[in-house]
Design an enzyme around this catalytic site. Structure first.
Site, PDB file in Angstrom:
ATOM      1  N   PRO A 108       0.817  -1.217   0.000  1.00  0.00           N
ATOM      2  CA  PRO A 108       0.000   0.000   0.000  1.00  0.00           C
ATOM      3  C   PRO A 108       0.856   1.275   0.000  1.00  0.00           C
ATOM      4  O   PRO A 108       0.342   2.354  -0.288  1.00  0.00           O
ATOM      5  CB  PRO A 108      -0.802  -0.100   1.305  1.00  0.00           C
ATOM      6  CG  PRO A 108      -0.699  -1.530   1.738  1.00  0.00           C
ATOM      7  CD  PRO A 108       0.596  -2.041   1.201  1.00  0.00           C
ATOM      8  N   ARG A 145      -0.943  -6.799 -22.240  1.00  0.00           N
ATOM      9  CA  ARG A 145      -1.691  -6.319 -23.410  1.00  0.00           C
ATOM     10  C   ARG A 145      -0.937  -5.228 -24.184  1.00  0.00           C
ATOM     11  O   ARG A 145      -1.290  -4.911 -25.314  1.00  0.00           O
ATOM     12  CB  ARG A 145      -3.096  -5.851 -23.027  1.00  0.00           C
ATOM     13  CG  ARG A 145      -3.147  -4.684 -22.086  1.00  0.00           C
ATOM     14  CD  ARG A 145      -4.566  -4.242 -21.803  1.00  0.00           C
ATOM     15  NE  ARG A 145      -5.206  -3.672 -22.986  1.00  0.00           N
ATOM     16  CZ  ARG A 145      -4.898  -2.493 -23.507  1.00  0.00           C
ATOM     17  NH1 ARG A 145      -3.955  -1.758 -22.952  1.00  0.00           N
ATOM     18  NH2 ARG A 145      -5.520  -2.048 -24.581  1.00  0.00           N
ATOM     19  N   ASP A 190      -2.990   4.031 -26.607  1.00  0.00           N
ATOM     20  CA  ASP A 190      -3.420   3.951 -25.207  1.00  0.00           C
ATOM     21  C   ASP A 190      -2.988   5.147 -24.373  1.00  0.00           C
ATOM     22  O   ASP A 190      -3.761   5.654 -23.574  1.00  0.00           O
ATOM     23  CB  ASP A 190      -2.859   2.699 -24.528  1.00  0.00           C
ATOM     24  CG  ASP A 190      -3.768   1.505 -24.741  1.00  0.00           C
ATOM     25  OD1 ASP A 190      -4.846   1.687 -25.348  1.00  0.00           O
ATOM     26  OD2 ASP A 190      -3.406   0.420 -24.298  1.00  0.00           O
TER      27      ASP A 190
END
Ligand code: 9D3
Length: 264
Positions: free
Chosen positions: A88, A152, A167
């Site tokens: 985190p 991807r 993208d």
């Protein structure tokens, strides 16, 4: 790209490797993917991987020795790989970071569990990544997110029609609304222009749709990349259209509007 995930729950990854784009990328030799059990590197009869925190407190901490041994073994199998620790406290993952990671030869992805890992593992990692400001139970889902987003982007991973080419630009705007058959679904028709065959008009409609959706749903993206002159023109035309629709006649019975009656 060689992915090695270090985790206490390697079985979580078997179905992930075995589906869709990830599976196809493995079959095409674009990536290799393995999940290694950190526990395999624990010593002693009980193969313990966690221990109580120095200084007291509740919860357990992942011991450094099994994790260090697992990381070193993974580095031996892929010396060029970067080592990423999921926590985190890490840099929040985004599309530019996915693109940067996609340039490397391999990624060793270290998943913590329990309340955290021994701080001294930090010397063995190149980067620390979080996938967002919410609390997960461990790094496994985060590792899947990174493998998915990086894979991807690799040449040949997506089908021909699907492409990751634009993208980084597209990341700053939402996608336009999409429709498929039937032409009317539960009294909702497909916008007429999409059935018109007028490709210039369709292109204009799509750019307007993308921009309006971004403005309404994700205005923060517009602050990240401000409107260009073309987009300002699209918005101005849209405002004009809306003003034409929102006439006093159309709103009769709606009562007084905030900011007074719309101008005509
Ligand atoms: C109960 C311990 N928490 C104190 C508030 C700290 C904490 C430690 C470990 C909270 C979550 C976790 C497990 N999370 C991850 O390993 C993790 C994570 C996340 O929780 N959110 C976003 N990205 C990530 S990447 C790894």
């Amino acid at each position: 790209m060689q992915f090695t995930v270090l985790t206490l729950f390697p079985e979580l990854f078997a179905p992930f490797w075995d589906h869709s784009i990830i599976r196809r990328a493995i079959e095409r030799g674009i990536i290799t993917a393995s999940a290694v059990n950190i526990r395999d590197y624990a010593t002693g009869r009980h193969k313990v991987t966690d221990d109580r925190p120095y200084g007291g407190g509740c919860g357990m901490v992942m011991k450094p020795e099994p994790l260090a041994a697992a990381i070193r073994a993974a580095k031996e199998r892929c010396p060029a790989a970067e080592t990423v620790l999921f926590s985190p406290q890490g840099r929040v993952f985004d599309q530019p970071l996915a693109a940067a990671l996609a340039h490397g030869e391999g990624l060793i992805l270290v998943c913590g569990r329990y309340e955290g890992i021994d701080e001294r593992i930090g010397t063995l990692v190149d980067a620390e990544i979080s996938i967002g400001d919410y609390v997960l139970t461990g790094g496994e889902v985060a590792a899947m997110v990174v493998v998915d987003a990086v894979t991807r982007l690799l040449p040949g991973a997506l089908g021909g029609a699907d492409s990751a080419d634009n993208d980084s630009f597209a990341a700053d705007r939402l996608e336009h609304a999409q429709y498929t058959r039937p032409p009317v679904f539960e009294h909702q028709p497909v916008p007429e222009v999409l059935l018109s065959g007028d490709h210039a008009a369709i292109d204009r409609w799509r750019r307007e749709s993308a921009l309006i959706r971004t403005l309404l749903k994700r205005p923060d993206l517009l602050r990240h990349r401000p409107l260009d002159p073309e987009e300002i023109r699209i918005l101005q035309r849209w405002v004009t259209e809306v003003k034409e629709i929102v006439t006093t006649e159309n709103l009769s019975g709606a009562g007084p509007l905030p900011g007074g009656e719309p101008g005509r």
